[in-house]
Scaffold this motif. Structure first.
Motif, PDB file in Angstrom:
ATOM      1  N   THR A   1      34.777  53.622  53.395  1.00 32.59           N
ATOM      2  CA  THR A   1      34.731  52.158  53.347  1.00 32.59           C
ATOM      3  C   THR A   1      35.106  51.633  51.971  1.00 32.59           C
ATOM      4  O   THR A   1      34.715  52.204  50.947  1.00 32.59           O
ATOM      5  N   ILE A   2      35.859  50.535  51.995  1.00 34.85           N
ATOM      6  CA  ILE A   2      36.304  49.895  50.750  1.00 34.85           C
ATOM      7  C   ILE A   2      36.068  48.397  50.875  1.00 34.85           C
ATOM      8  O   ILE A   2      36.558  47.752  51.812  1.00 34.85           O
ATOM      9  N   TRP A   3      35.343  47.862  49.950  1.00 30.68           N
ATOM     10  CA  TRP A   3      35.128  46.420  49.861  1.00 30.68           C
ATOM     11  C   TRP A   3      35.973  45.907  48.700  1.00 30.68           C
ATOM     12  O   TRP A   3      35.867  46.420  47.584  1.00 30.68           O
ATOM     13  N   ILE A   4      36.814  44.903  48.958  1.00 27.78           N
ATOM     14  CA  ILE A   4      37.606  44.280  47.897  1.00 27.78           C
ATOM     15  C   ILE A   4      37.125  42.836  47.777  1.00 27.78           C
ATOM     16  O   ILE A   4      37.388  42.014  48.659  1.00 27.78           O
ATOM     17  N   ASP A   5      36.399  42.543  46.717  1.00 29.83           N
ATOM     18  CA  ASP A   5      35.867  41.198  46.556  1.00 29.83           C
ATOM     19  C   ASP A   5      37.008  40.218  46.276  1.00 29.83           C
ATOM     20  O   ASP A   5      37.986  40.551  45.608  1.00 29.83           O
ATOM     21  N   SER A   6      36.853  39.033  46.768  1.00 29.26           N
ATOM     22  CA  SER A   6      37.883  38.009  46.628  1.00 29.26           C
ATOM     23  C   SER A   6      38.173  37.696  45.163  1.00 29.26           C
ATOM     24  O   SER A   6      37.273  37.666  44.324  1.00 29.26           O
ATOM     25  N   ILE A   7      39.422  37.429  44.893  1.00 27.49           N
ATOM     26  CA  ILE A   7      39.826  37.038  43.539  1.00 27.49           C
ATOM     27  C   ILE A   7      39.176  35.705  43.149  1.00 27.49           C
ATOM     28  O   ILE A   7      39.006  35.400  41.975  1.00 27.49           O
ATOM     29  N   ALA A   8      38.744  34.944  44.151  1.00 27.48           N
ATOM     30  CA  ALA A   8      38.098  33.655  43.891  1.00 27.48           C
ATOM     31  C   ALA A   8      36.732  33.827  43.226  1.00 27.48           C
ATOM     32  O   ALA A   8      36.232  32.911  42.590  1.00 27.48           O
ATOM     33  N   ASN A   9      36.139  34.994  43.355  1.00 26.41           N
ATOM     34  CA  ASN A   9      34.835  35.249  42.744  1.00 26.41           C
ATOM     35  C   ASN A   9      35.024  35.715  41.309  1.00 26.41           C
ATOM     36  O   ASN A   9      34.882  36.884  40.988  1.00 26.41           O
ATOM     37  N   ALA A  10      35.340  34.765  40.447  1.00 26.33           N
ATOM     38  CA  ALA A  10      35.715  35.067  39.071  1.00 26.33           C
ATOM     39  C   ALA A  10      34.523  35.151  38.120  1.00 26.33           C
ATOM     40  O   ALA A  10      34.663  35.657  37.006  1.00 26.33           O
ATOM     41  N   GLU A  11      33.367  34.688  38.539  1.00 25.43           N
ATOM     42  CA  GLU A  11      32.195  34.708  37.660  1.00 25.43           C
ATOM     43  C   GLU A  11      31.222  35.821  37.990  1.00 25.43           C
ATOM     44  O   GLU A  11      30.547  36.331  37.114  1.00 25.43           O
ATOM     45  N   GLN A  12      31.140  36.176  39.270  1.00 25.58           N
ATOM     46  CA  GLN A  12      30.249  37.252  39.706  1.00 25.58           C
ATOM     47  C   GLN A  12      30.697  37.726  41.078  1.00 25.58           C
ATOM     48  O   GLN A  12      31.477  37.058  41.740  1.00 25.58           O
ATOM     49  N   LEU A  13      30.203  38.888  41.498  1.00 27.57           N
ATOM     50  CA  LEU A  13      30.503  39.358  42.843  1.00 27.57           C
ATOM     51  C   LEU A  13      29.934  38.375  43.855  1.00 27.57           C
ATOM     52  O   LEU A  13      28.889  37.761  43.620  1.00 27.57           O
ATOM     53  N   SER A  14      30.605  38.261  44.984  1.00 23.47           N
ATOM     54  CA  SER A  14      30.067  37.453  46.074  1.00 23.47           C
ATOM     55  C   SER A  14      28.774  38.104  46.564  1.00 23.47           C
ATOM     56  O   SER A  14      28.510  39.285  46.279  1.00 23.47           O
ATOM     57  N   LEU A  15      27.974  37.368  47.315  1.00 23.08           N
ATOM     58  CA  LEU A  15      26.751  37.948  47.877  1.00 23.08           C
ATOM     59  C   LEU A  15      27.106  39.151  48.742  1.00 23.08           C
ATOM     60  O   LEU A  15      26.480  40.204  48.637  1.00 23.08           O
TER      61      LEU A  15
END
Length: 135
Positions: free
Chosen positions: A89-103
């Protein structure tokens, strides 16, 4: 979904299914083999439970060897069940989350094989890794 389209060429020649909340959008983006899953978030636990069951059914019926998600609760739930049933499994957090990882990214970092952030400074303060601008 738009983010995943950016790496779709990496899957050329592979047996790929896309799980999304809007198969019409996926189709309009040129993706084939799309499966529908409901949408849910932390504010509606009943919907989250329904989507969790849908994710379980998808994983059981398709038996993926790899699950990659770029975001939100439905993708997180597919990654969760995929991991339970032995998929990488691979999670790629959105580039929009520039301050911290999304929940969802924070949760994924506890059980996905790889959790990626697209911001180097976030990798320094989280369990996520930075491999450059993935998407």
């Amino acid at each position: 979904m738009h983010q995943l389209v950016r790496i779709a060429d990496a899957f050329t020649g592979m047996d790929v299914s896309y799980v999304c909340t809007d198969p019409a959008l996926a189709s309009s983006l040129g993706l084939k083999n799309t499966l529908k899953i409901g949408d849910a978030n932390q504010n509606d636990m009943l919907a989250l439970l329904r989507v969790g069951v849908q994710a379980l059914k998808i994983v059981i019926s398709h038996k993926p060897s790899v699950v990659i998600s770029t975001g939100a609760a439905p993708g997180l739930l597919v990654i969760f069940w995929g991991r339970i049933f032995g998929a990488k499994t691979i999670w790629i957090d959105s580039i929009a989350n520039a301050e911290q990882l999304s929940l969802s990214g924070k949760i994924a970092s506890y059980f996905s094989n790889i959790t990626l952030t697209q911001w180097e400074h976030i990798a320094l303060v989280s369990k996520a890794k930075y491999w450059g601008a993935v998407l």
